[in-house]
Design a protein around this motif. Sequence first.
Motif, short mmCIF file in Angstrom:
data_model
loop_
_atom_site.label_atom_id
_atom_site.label_comp_id
_atom_site.label_asym_id
_atom_site.label_seq_id
_atom_site.Cartn_x
_atom_site.Cartn_y
_atom_site.Cartn_z
N PRO A 112 -0.38 11.40 0.46
CA PRO A 112 0.01 10.27 -0.41
C PRO A 112 0.31 10.73 -1.85
O PRO A 112 -0.20 11.76 -2.29
CB PRO A 112 -1.24 9.38 -0.39
CG PRO A 112 -2.36 10.30 -0.10
CD PRO A 112 -1.81 11.45 0.69
N ARG A 116 -0.05 6.07 -5.13
CA ARG A 116 -0.71 5.46 -3.97
C ARG A 116 -2.25 5.63 -4.06
O ARG A 116 -2.99 4.71 -3.78
CB ARG A 116 -0.17 6.10 -2.70
CG ARG A 116 -0.88 5.73 -1.43
CD ARG A 116 -0.40 4.41 -0.83
NE ARG A 116 -1.13 4.10 0.40
CZ ARG A 116 -1.83 2.99 0.59
NH1 ARG A 116 -1.85 2.04 -0.32
NH2 ARG A 116 -2.46 2.79 1.72
N GLU A 119 -3.55 3.21 -6.59
CA GLU A 119 -3.44 1.85 -6.08
C GLU A 119 -4.64 1.53 -5.16
O GLU A 119 -5.27 0.47 -5.27
CB GLU A 119 -2.11 1.75 -5.31
CG GLU A 119 -1.81 0.39 -4.71
CD GLU A 119 -0.81 0.52 -3.57
OE1 GLU A 119 -0.92 -0.24 -2.61
OE2 GLU A 119 0.08 1.43 -3.64
#
Lengths: 220, 264
Positions: A112, A116, A119
């Motif tokens: 990732p 990401r 998040e």
Amino acid sequence: MNPIIRFDQVSVQVREKVILSNISFALFTGEKAVLCGKSGSGKSSVLRTFIGLHAVARGGVYFQQMPLTPVSVHAIRSATAYIGQEPVLGAERVRDALLLPFQFKSHRNHRPSDVRLIEVLNRLHLTADILHQKSSRISGGEKQRIALARGLLLGKSLYLLDEITSALDADSKQAVFDVFSDPRLTVLSVAHDSDWLARCDRIFELEAGRLVQVGHYGNT
Amino acid sequence: METLDIEMPRMALLYALCLLPWLLLRALGLLLSRDIGISVLRMSVQLALVGFYLKWLFDLNNPWFNGLWILMMLLVADFSILRRAGLKVRYFALTTFTAIAFSIVFSTAFLVVLVIQPAHYYDARYIVPLAGMILGNCLQGNVIALERFYSVLRKNENEYATFLMLGATRQEAVQMYFRDAIKAAINPTIAGMATMGLVSLPGMMTGQILGGSEPWVAVKYQIAIMICIFTSTTLATIINLKLSLNSAFNAFDVLRDEVIDKQS
């Protein structure tokens, strides 16, 4: 609809001691269930049996109708996140711990991005600062959320949680509840915490390796 | 130059030297008389038997008997490695034997056939002591590798399970413990090579010099044996650990409890 987890008259023996006896239950996609009972009643053994860490002596364990076998165990493990009371992060820094699974051949091409990572951390009420911290320096609750974040990054849909709420403060607990409000995620947990029990759809009560009651919070 | 023999009366004098450490230990309150007595007696009897046998073996110098002797050494080493590593013999005897037999035969053959090149490659004077020296060191390495690997794995059972749950294959999940065990096994040999000649004069070289060899010849033999010990220890530990994994884990990649010898 087929259950995601099914135990059919399962008995488990470890070192000639019966730890689970004739356990049968089924859990459907999106359900949140909790295993209750005294210490040594076999709650954690149910979780460990599902992922093939204990050998089944009698009966059958199924994941989406697929029996647990030496071949299917890989598919079961890759769909399942198992988070214990003291999760192992397996790397010196938090960032490396989050990226650890992406070193393995099965996830190597799905690493990732930092966006990401942040998040997912934010979803669990963690900030980006934690990425640079040493894994040994973060609290038990943070470790559990990092382990959860790793499951989310891997896109796991089934979560086996072994007493994770004990180390979480009210805010972190709320973050975890929010994450699991997603109807695509199924949870089988071990907990004593009343807030957690109240939010679960079903409660399985174990006593000396036997399933003695199935119900909801308030009626068990 | 002939090595001076030690006559029996002077051997008796040598045994009398043991009285000095015995008295010192006794003065310190360490009552080890029985242990010391048994150890000295065992050493003397065992070496005397080996001496008789080696004399017979060297006089006979038959390739089959030489091979049989090496086979016996390998079998004794096999059981000794597993017992000292705390693993059940019945699960690992074949894998450990395969690993040590391959590495000992390979490095001894390399040394004797390609490097030393005696008139007969099966000459007992070369293959028996050289294979024995390599095996003795290889044994230590294998004990360390197996013991370290399985004890660390058992201690870190949760970490290992976490790796499996994060998508690691068994091979990937044990890699860290595997590397650590191999490193622990070969470190003493690497450290030994680095300090050789500075900290102590190696036994084989000392023996050859006492036996009348030129120091340069003794030095070359010592270098040869150290390189072979290093090679065979590395080979044997890697092969042994790799092969042991198949017996040690169940079909679900979980370490089998029954392979560990609880009594050790």
